[in-house]
Design a protein around this motif. Structure first.
Motif, short mmCIF file in Angstrom:
data_model
loop_
_atom_site.label_atom_id
_atom_site.label_comp_id
_atom_site.label_asym_id
_atom_site.label_seq_id
_atom_site.Cartn_x
_atom_site.Cartn_y
_atom_site.Cartn_z
N LEU A 323 0.68 4.58 -30.22
CA LEU A 323 1.01 6.01 -30.18
C LEU A 323 1.04 6.60 -31.58
O LEU A 323 0.64 7.75 -31.79
N VAL A 324 1.53 5.83 -32.55
CA VAL A 324 1.54 6.31 -33.94
C VAL A 324 0.11 6.48 -34.45
O VAL A 324 -0.22 7.47 -35.13
N ILE A 325 -0.76 5.53 -34.12
CA ILE A 325 -2.17 5.65 -34.52
C ILE A 325 -2.80 6.88 -33.87
O ILE A 325 -3.52 7.65 -34.51
N ASN A 326 -2.49 7.11 -32.59
CA ASN A 326 -3.03 8.28 -31.90
C ASN A 326 -2.48 9.57 -32.50
O ASN A 326 -3.16 10.61 -32.50
N LEU A 327 -1.24 9.52 -32.98
CA LEU A 327 -0.67 10.69 -33.64
C LEU A 327 -1.49 11.05 -34.87
O LEU A 327 -1.78 12.23 -35.14
N GLY A 328 -1.89 10.03 -35.63
CA GLY A 328 -2.71 10.28 -36.81
C GLY A 328 -4.06 10.88 -36.45
O GLY A 328 -4.53 11.82 -37.11
N THR A 329 -4.70 10.38 -35.40
CA THR A 329 -6.00 10.93 -34.99
C THR A 329 -5.84 12.34 -34.44
O THR A 329 -6.74 13.18 -34.63
N ALA A 330 -4.72 12.61 -33.77
CA ALA A 330 -4.48 13.96 -33.27
C ALA A 330 -4.33 14.96 -34.42
O ALA A 330 -4.79 16.11 -34.34
N MET A 331 -3.69 14.51 -35.51
CA MET A 331 -3.55 15.37 -36.68
C MET A 331 -4.91 15.66 -37.32
O MET A 331 -5.15 16.76 -37.83
N LEU A 332 -5.81 14.66 -37.27
CA LEU A 332 -7.16 14.88 -37.79
C LEU A 332 -7.88 15.96 -36.98
O LEU A 332 -8.51 16.87 -37.54
N ALA A 333 -7.77 15.86 -35.65
CA ALA A 333 -8.38 16.88 -34.80
C ALA A 333 -7.74 18.25 -35.03
O ALA A 333 -8.43 19.28 -35.03
N ALA A 334 -6.42 18.25 -35.23
CA ALA A 334 -5.73 19.53 -35.47
C ALA A 334 -6.19 20.17 -36.77
O ALA A 334 -6.24 21.40 -36.89
N SER A 335 -6.52 19.33 -37.77
CA SER A 335 -6.98 19.89 -39.04
C SER A 335 -8.32 20.61 -38.88
O SER A 335 -8.59 21.60 -39.58
N VAL A 336 -9.15 20.12 -37.95
CA VAL A 336 -10.42 20.81 -37.68
C VAL A 336 -10.14 22.18 -37.07
O VAL A 336 -10.76 23.19 -37.44
N VAL A 337 -9.20 22.22 -36.14
CA VAL A 337 -8.82 23.50 -35.52
C VAL A 337 -8.25 24.44 -36.58
O VAL A 337 -8.55 25.65 -36.61
N GLY A 338 -7.42 23.89 -37.47
CA GLY A 338 -6.82 24.71 -38.53
C GLY A 338 -7.86 25.34 -39.43
O GLY A 338 -7.67 26.45 -39.94
N TYR A 339 -8.98 24.65 -39.63
CA TYR A 339 -10.04 25.19 -40.48
C TYR A 339 -10.63 26.48 -39.90
O TYR A 339 -11.11 27.34 -40.63
#
Length: 484
Positions: A323-339
């Motif tokens: 779940l912690v690893i998935n949290l990191g990947t979710a933050m990566l996807a969120a950074s794309v949205v933030g862009y």
């Protein structure tokens, strides 16, 4: 008396009305209509344990079939298993032990003294005895081995010297091997003579291994061939010389694949010098196949062992790490949205529709991943057909992407009255489905080449790829077309 009369007499003798013992496995008092232990029966056992009435516990458990005794240990709470083991210790036969869940077996063994565990282990086939002892901590393991007969102890210590999940650890040391110069009649006489000693032959065996003077297997004979062959025929004339030999260091998955591919019932296990040291039988392989299939499915989800008897702390640790690893990947996807936050602010419908693209891509990637991991596990996908498999999955992804693009693009254009928005989301759907298809096969194949278990690590990479590409393609196309 005629044979039919003998059969009728035997049936009358075994019937309940004539004093015969009924089949304990079909018992309305203890079992439901699906032959499972009733909840009220389990509660009676637990109540007797809480009252400290060991004789009542014994009376309740004693009529059960060994498989049902094993089920009972799994159904009672972990805090009650030690007391239950003490109350019915002389009912803990080898059949019960072999049926127990691994975690439940550990709880039960912890409640028994070393000599009792040693007695149980000596009743088991070598492979089952190893499974019983290998999970003990070193001090308890040494105590149990010290209580065993020297011959049994040597066999188990030899098995424990091999790595886990290899043929050397899992094989049975009990087998029948004979020299190649004897006749079929000699073999039959040998088996009959040895049958008088209950420890001389394995309890169950399906074939006879023929060995040379150096104890290397040169052939094999099924029991059915022996029974149909005249006594004077030499064993070398009836044996099958072409046989599947399993290296002692072979991984259990390799063993299972050999049995599946060649339709084996049993097979010889040989050491580094080619000498016969054991055998693998189909009942062991069925257990391996079931274990590996369940393990791969659970690893794909990051759910740990997935055993309801697993200690809570171990389960939390296994699931939380993923779940912690998935949290990191979710933050990566969120950074794309933030862009693309300015574009989303100007055209709010993008925020409503973008999860559809990433979600559908994730589902498509999971489908491809599941098929690929299974193909790798069963040797359907190898280096010889990797590129053909990649082309196949990309073709499937393209077809699915176009179909979904027409549906979501047309629907979006009609509902929101914006054909350009429909075209953007449809195009993004095609792009992300292609990404899902490529990632779903390329990621596990690459991990397999790097000798990393694809069932453990693939899902994180695939879902990250589909999330990132789903958001990037949809929002990027929206900006490029001037939609936002």
């Amino acid at each position: 008396m005629a044979s039919d009369d003998l059969i009728d007499e035997e049936l009358r003798r075994d019937s309940p009305e004539e004093g015969g013992k009924p089949d304990d496995r079909v018992d309305d008092e203890r079992h439901d209509e699906e032959n499972r232990l009733k909840p009220e029966f389990v509660r009676r056992v637990v109540a007797a344990l809480e009252d400290g009435d060991k004789s009542e516990v014994y009376d309740l458990v004693e009529p059960l079939h060994p498989a049902d005794v094993a089920d009972l240990f799994e159904l009672v709470g972990r805090e009650d298993r030690s007391a239950l083991a003490e109350a019915v210790s002389d009912l803990l036969s080898s059949e019960v032990i072999s049926e127990l869940n691994d975690y439940v077996r550990e709880d039960m063994i912890d409640a028994l003294p070393a000599y009792a565990v040693a007695e149980i282990a000596e009743q088991l086939e070598t492979d089952d005895a190893v499974q019983l002892i290998e999970d003990l901590d070193p001090r308890d393991q040494a105590a149990v081995l010290a209580e065993m007969e020297p011959e049994d102890r040597a066999a188990i210590e030899s098995a424990l010297s091999y790595p886990e999940e290899t043929a050397g650890r899992l094989m049975q040391r009990e087998f029948v091997a004979v020299p190649e110069h004897i006749t079929v009649g000699d073999l039959i006489d040998f088996l009959r003579d040895e049958a008088s000693d209950p420890d001389a032959l394995p309890t169950d065996f399906f074939e006879i291994f023929v060995v040379d003077p150096a104890h290397r297997p040169v052939g094999t004979c099924q029991l059915s061939w022996i029974l149909r062959t005249p006594r004077h025929i030499g064993l070398t004339d009836v044996m099958k010389r072409d046989q599947t030999l399993i290296p002692v260091t072979a991984d259990q998955e390799e063993v299972a694949l050999m049995f599946q591919k060649y339709g084996l019932i049993s097979a010889a296990v040989v050491d580094e010098a080619g000498r016969l040291v054991g055998q693998m039988t189909v009942d062991d392989v069925v257990h391996i196949i079931s274990e590996e299939a369940g393990e791969d499915a659970l690893l794909l989800s990051g759910a740990g062992d997935g055993d309801i008897n697993e200690p809570i702390l171990l389960t939390v640790r296994a699931r939380l790490s993923w779940l912690v690893i998935n949290l990191g990947t979710a933050m990566l996807a969120a950074s794309v949205v933030g862009y693309f936050q300015d574009a989303i602010a100007k055209f709010a419908l993008l925020a409503v529709l973008m999860p559809i693209v990433s979600g559908m891509g994730g589902n498509a990637g999971t489908q491809t991943l599941a098929v690929t991991v299974r193909a790798l596990a069963t040797n359907q996908l190898t280096s010889a057909n990797t590129w053909r498999a990649i082309g196949r999955e990309l073709t499937i992804a393209s077809a699915n992407g176009v179909a979904l693009a027409i549906l979501i693009g047309g629907g979006t254009a009609l509902v929101f009255g914006n054909p350009l928005l429909g075209a953007v989301i449809g195009t993004a759907m095609i792009i992300n489905n292609l990404t899902a298809g490529m990632a779903g096969i390329a990621v596990p194949v690459t991990l397999e080449r790097l000798r990393v278990d694809p069932a453990v690590s693939s899902a994180v990479f695939v879902t990250t790829a589909t999330d990132v590409m789903g958001f990037f393609s949809f929002l990027g196309l929206a900006v490029l077309t001037g939609l936002a």
